[in-house]
Enzyme design. Structure first.
Site, PDB file in Angstrom:
ATOM      1  N   GLU A   1      38.559  32.252  32.519  1.00  0.00           N
ATOM      2  CA  GLU A   1      38.825  31.492  33.748  1.00  0.00           C
ATOM      3  C   GLU A   1      40.026  30.597  33.598  1.00  0.00           C
ATOM      4  OE1 GLU A   1      38.081  27.893  36.511  1.00  0.00           O
ATOM      5  OE2 GLU A   1      38.497  28.034  34.363  1.00  0.00           O
TER       6      GLU A   1
ATOM      7  N   HIS B   1      40.879  19.193  29.677  1.00  0.00           N
ATOM      8  CA  HIS B   1      41.745  20.193  29.015  1.00  0.00           C
ATOM      9  C   HIS B   1      42.404  19.675  27.730  1.00  0.00           C
ATOM     10  CE1 HIS B   1      42.240  23.164  32.628  1.00  0.00           C
ATOM     11  NE2 HIS B   1      40.988  22.859  32.379  1.00  0.00           N
TER      12      HIS B   1
ATOM     13  N   GLU C   1      38.198  39.969  38.162  1.00  0.00           N
ATOM     14  CA  GLU C   1      38.022  41.381  37.783  1.00  0.00           C
ATOM     15  C   GLU C   1      36.649  41.888  38.236  1.00  0.00           C
ATOM     16  OE1 GLU C   1      40.797  42.948  36.752  1.00  0.00           O
ATOM     17  OE2 GLU C   1      41.607  40.946  37.064  1.00  0.00           O
TER      18      GLU C   1
ATOM     19  N   HIS D   1      32.277  29.894  34.415  1.00  0.00           N
ATOM     20  CA  HIS D   1      33.008  30.506  33.319  1.00  0.00           C
ATOM     21  C   HIS D   1      32.495  29.985  31.989  1.00  0.00           C
ATOM     22  CE1 HIS D   1      36.103  27.220  32.339  1.00  0.00           C
ATOM     23  NE2 HIS D   1      35.734  26.828  33.539  1.00  0.00           N
TER      24      HIS D   1
ATOM     25  N   GLU E   1      36.835  42.715  41.800  1.00  0.00           N
ATOM     26  CA  GLU E   1      37.608  43.942  42.006  1.00  0.00           C
ATOM     27  C   GLU E   1      36.772  45.170  41.659  1.00  0.00           C
ATOM     28  OE1 GLU E   1      42.138  42.327  41.183  1.00  0.00           O
ATOM     29  OE2 GLU E   1      40.883  42.857  39.485  1.00  0.00           O
TER      30      GLU E   1
ATOM     31  N   ASP F   1      34.267  20.805  30.607  1.00  0.00           N
ATOM     32  CA  ASP F   1      34.832  21.983  31.279  1.00  0.00           C
ATOM     33  C   ASP F   1      34.897  23.153  30.320  1.00  0.00           C
ATOM     34  OD1 ASP F   1      36.266  23.812  32.750  1.00  0.00           O
ATOM     35  OD2 ASP F   1      38.097  22.627  32.858  1.00  0.00           O
TER      36      ASP F   1
END
Lengths: 704, 704
Positions: free
Chosen positions: A380, A509, A389, A332, A392, A342
């Site tokens: 992400e 994070h 997505e 991502h 999909e 990250d």
């Protein structure tokens, strides 16, 4: 990297506390068209090319990539995120070192963002409403990078708005949730500013972990459909998976003020931490502390749901011989703040791998046998949205054509040892690659030899080997393995677990996850980044270029046998009491083992001669499609996307087939003949059918 | 051949009548290894071999097959059914004319059978319980074949036991259902014994149509799981799809006695039939008739559910070049009674085709490029059970490897014209075959030229062509097309519709469907049987042996365009009112057309040269897998097995995508913003995603 299921667990645990605020730890471990060489249908892996690529993967280029990628915060769907889309396009379209093509695929997805006008707040108030104490609304500006309009304040994405106030909510009436990470869980106990970043890799006291609190992955409004602008969307009021009550994360500095002032019974021993006081359960504040006993905690959450555009960037190198077979490699792009570790440590590696491959491609010295598709996923952090997505939108063709998916999200958690998670068929190719590359900082050892010193297990087949982890839902591999049934892996460099018990690198994070943090503390010199790029490049090239796919399907025999043995040992007697026989499962596992061993032999024989490319293709199709035979889209109707009967989430304690483990755990205390026992039988039949189907896939192709 | 959905519709209509007995018509149309020649990866269809096979398919052998197959009643899972299993094994294992291998696959399935001790009965009783009239319990023994222990008495399989008695049930309280077929619907109005079998092909007055009244197909207790002895089974009380009230079929001779004695308002004009009286709706009997007005009809049903073993027989010819690509050809074996037409006319053809192919195989003069799998399915009459269990057991490998499924159930309904049903990709290969074979009885015409005279349509692409029907769920192709998404077809010879309006051949599912019936009335000389065997053999050989698969995927463009136009014309304004745009669907259909046309061109170009076998394989994979891209296992959660978004059952009246048509029809009279309108949007998104996925499958393989 993202903690979907994990966080749902925390919220659940919090609700049990029966408090208006929660004071449990956050202590869940996280795995957290160019010129072409001449084409021959027998084209096989070229070891010279492999060596060249290994040599060209360059630590200082990865460092420069990381500096640029993490220069600014790039939360999903912000202008800087879009700038990075353009950066990726530019690199992948470069005339000297780009791919055959690169394009963006944009989706309209539901994000959750804090209000700019009404900041979330956590305060202690007296009965007349006077504010006695306020938690920080942003982290301390330690390096000059923690302030500014692009630094998103700490929040719990998808937690609903609301202003609960309590320290003594009814036992089962939790009104809101506060989440913090204890220094004992993230900092090996260190909690003072001088012991933490920028003086060490430790989390500063003001640091707050952002995260998504969504229960499922994928865009919440378009389950099973690509989130194109015209797609059908659920009404957000009817969508499921959002937390039911407001939640807000805070730093341990603020948590200390709240927690160390609580009265009541002592919290259990395992809940005690490193804030320097005894943790108590409440209800209410102690009378000899900072707050009067009738004070309350007020949590104000003003998060808003917003439809935002998010792009995936897809780059393709067309295969020379089998362009309809895909090796996928992705990460991502979006971060919470600067996201140096990250996800930019992974994207920095991705860009270096594509540069090295692109350079050979554009020179005309190399083109892979199979197509390689590179993905830079969006959104992400909000729940693996971009990758989901993508799966999909291209469900059918990806499922029919994809050989394997390689994920490198955080490429370096720490600079000590390789860590690999994946399904059994990818174990051998990772081992092969790891044996071929010197360990950073220990050049007399291979990455493999170093790895086995830090994490190993005793295999009944191979003896002592490095331990391959399993795939949960912590990053973008989740939709590929669980929804599409594509053999997947996640690769990174990681910690020495004898040196730290931090559940993840401490600034995870937070606004302290910056370039300087990586450069000074995580991987000075970037040799671990380089090591990861070499492992990925090596694995990728073996998957894309080997005449015979390096997927060792018979390594699934070991897994199936161990799941079976766990079922026999830990559930066998119970099942027998309910007249449920494991006999059909034993027979199915035996069949699988036999078919896998016979196929191995067949491959060995073919490899001795000059096999016909069509014969190899047929055999490779068996290897590629084996993983698909473990899918059953109806096995777990309540688990969105989870269809793989071996790797769906397991809540039952027995290390066996998850459907069986969970069903047994639910049936355990119900009467014989209950619906729960019927579900055990159903889950057993589902597993038997899947293992039988897997064996059928491996049998000689003209047999049923 | 079997009438699953059809019958559910009849029961529904009956309930609306509000009578204790129903008197509507049954008027729904029903539609061991051998020496091998040298192998080359470029092996293509050999027209000489094709010609040889066409010549060897022999009418008199088909006649002899039929005589043996229909000699005794062979209801599913009876000893005679098992004898026929052995007959098939023996033929397919024959050293001179057998296949490479043949074996049985046994399932334990839930059947419904009438009680031998307590026969079902339909009587008219007076208030004291005296029986005034009894319907026949068996058909008249016209040819000596209608009596005996193996002739199952007429019944409605899966109708629950019960003894309702009424002629005046509450309006919405129907207590039981009687079903008969009116002479106007089955006999072109003829109803006297001298006008019917054995004097014509007409249904004798005592003839009763048996059938399954199950709503779904597949074993009712093991949905989505193979019905192995150890499989999880639903409790029959929890299983769905059984009729809610007792039902019993009767002959028109008996129906006349009941119906012509009813009083009350006249039935609508379209309900009137050929029994020689005015049909009235009741309630009650007329006072001037055979029964006193206070008499009632008593229906006693004693059907029992029983777990029984049912076998499929599978025979395989291994492919020489691509053994992992399968062409499937099958028919069911079980009948209601002798089943000369249904299904033995199909099995007689199947055995002749396998004999002809097996003979060449055993001689060593031929081996197909791809594998051919022949199936003799069990328990079809109870709900396509054997074939469905087969698709459940081998779901993954069949879905990954099967090129097409050919079904020939009733091979000859009548001896006039070919009838073909299938999905668009099989149209061209059926046309090609039909052009190559002379029409029986009109040898100056090809089957194609004869066919186009009886059934045609104007194609926007080709002009006037024979009309290809669509596939419902009337025979064993249903699980292959609807559940697995395999391009499928059903082939037969059929009626001149200007000569008969019989909804199906008159003795369908009765004890009059015998060898003599076929030999004298359906196809004297068996030239139509031979014609069908030639069409099947020709189509099969083209599918198994052609280097390029003869699946014309661009014929799907016409279907999609016509579905789209119907949506635009008949639903467009309504959708617009609800702010639902067909724009994304237009774009998707355009993309499909473009991709299909480009692929056609690519095939033409490749065919000019000497294409690399691997290139051809990749292209063939696109052709084979196109049909799979239309599957969505979550599109119709209430329709068991139906996953194909183009061919699921359509109840809405607009000839467009079934999900869209049905959702619009349900939403039509609901308020804007209702859940029903949300479902319209969801169904539209599902169709758009499927058509986009189909286009993606056809695009150049290294593009996304």
């Amino acid at each position: 990297m993202q903690g979907v299921k994990v966080l749902a667990g925390v919220v659940g645990a919090a609700a049990l506390l029966g408090l208006g605020i929660i004071l449990g730890h956050f202590a869940i471990p996280k795995g957290a068209d160019s010129p072409a060489p001449s084409i021959s249908a027998s084209q096989d892996l070229d070891l010279g090319i492999l060596e060249t690529i290994m040599e060209q993967l360059d630590a200082s280029r990865i460092r420069e990539n990381l500096r640029e990628l993490s220069r600014e915060p790039h939360l999903s769907s912000t202008p800087r995120d879009e700038e990075l889309v353009q950066l990726l396009l530019q690199r992948w379209r470069d005339a000297e070192s780009g791919l055959d093509s690169a394009e963006t695929f944009e989706y309209e997805v539901l994000l959750s963002l804090p209000s700019q006008e009404q900041p979330n707040s956590v305060t202690v108030v007296d009965p007349t409403g006077n504010i006695l104490f306020s938690c920080r609304r942003s982290e301390e500006n330690v390096t000059g990078e923690q302030e500014g309009p692009d630094v998103v304040p700490p929040y719990a994405a998808y937690a609903p708005p609301g202003t609960p106030q309590a320290v003594n909510a009814a036992k089962h009436g939790v009104a809101g949730v506060l989440v913090y990470t204890d220094p004992s869980d993230i900092n090996d106990g260190q909690s003072s500013p001088s012991q933490t970043f920028p003086y060490s890799w430790g989390l500063p006291p003001s640091g707050v972990e952002r995260g998504s609190y969504l229960e499922y992955f994928g865009d919440p409004l378009t389950p099973y459909l690509p989130a194109n602008p015209s797609s059908f969307r659920l009404d957000p009021d009817n969508a499921s998976g959002f937390p039911p009550i407001p939640a807000q994360p805070i730093g341990f500095e603020d948590a200390k003020v709240l927690l160390c002032n609580l009265q009541g019974a002592s919290a259990p021993e395992t809940w005690q931490g490193a804030l320097g006081c005894e943790y108590r359960l409440g209800p209410g504040f102690r009378s000899d502390g900072n707050f009067s006993a009738d004070s309350q905690v007020n949590v104000s959450v003003h998060n808003r749901l917003e439809l935002r555009n998010s792009s995936n960037v897809l780059g393709i190198i067309r295969g020379a011989v089998e362009p309809d077979r895909y090796v996928l490699y992705g990460n991502h792009r979006d971060s919470w703040v600067h996201g140096a570790v990250d996800p930019s440590s992974g994207t920095a590696v991705l860009l270096e791998v594509t540069r090295a491959l692109g350079t050979l491609l554009k020179k005309g010295t190399w083109r892979p046998r199979r197509s390689v598709i590179f993905g830079s996923w969006g959104a992400e952090e909000f729940g693996l949205i971009g990758s989901t997505e993508f799966t999909e939108e291209f469900f059918s063709k990806l499922q029919e054509r994809t050989v394997a998916y390689i994920n490198v999200d955080i490429s370096v958690f720490a600079n000590v040892s390789l860590r690999a998670q994946g399904t059994p068929p990818i174990q051998s190719v990772v081992f092969t690659a790891a044996k071929q590359i010197p360990a950073p900082g220990r050049s007399s050892l291979s990455i493999y030899d170093n790895w086995i010193q830090y994490s190993n297990r005793s295999s009944p087949v191979y003896g002592l080997v490095p331990s391959l982890g399993t795939l949960g839902a912590g990053s973008d591999y989740a939709p590929f393995i669980h929804f599409l049934g594509i053999s997947s892996m996640d690769l990174a460099y990681t910690y020495d677990r004898s040196k730290t018990s931090a559940r993840i690198y401490p600034t995870y994070h937070t606004a302290f996850d910056t370039f300087g943090y990586v450069d000074n503390f995580v991987d000075p010199g970037f040799s671990s980044h380089q090591a990861v790029s070499r492992v990925v490049g090596n694995v990728l090239l073996r998957l894309s270029d080997s005449l015979f796919l390096p997927l060792n399907v018979s390594d699934y025999s070991e897994t199936l046998r161990s799941f079976l043995q766990a079922a026999q040992q830990d559930l066998g007697a119970l099942l027998e009491q309910h007249s449920i026989s494991l006999g059909p499962l034993v027979a199915a596992v035996d069949k699988f083992e036999g078919a896998a061993a016979a196929l191995d032999e067949r491959i060995s024989e073919l490899q001795k001669g000059t096999p016909d490319p069509l014969q190899v293709r047929m055999l490779n199709d068996q290897l590629m499609l084996l993983e698909r035979s473990f899918l059953n889209s109806r096995a777990f109707p309540e688990e969105r996307y989870y269809s793989h009967v071996l790797w769906a989430p397991r809540t039952g304690s027995v290390a066996t087939f998850p459907g069986l483990a969970n069903a047994c755990s639910a049936a355990m205390n119900t009467a014989p003949g209950s619906a729960a026992w019927a579900e055990v039988q159903r889950q057993l039949s589902i597993v038997v059918a899947a293992v039988e189907a897997a064996a059928a896939t491996l049998r000689p192709v003209a047999d049923l």
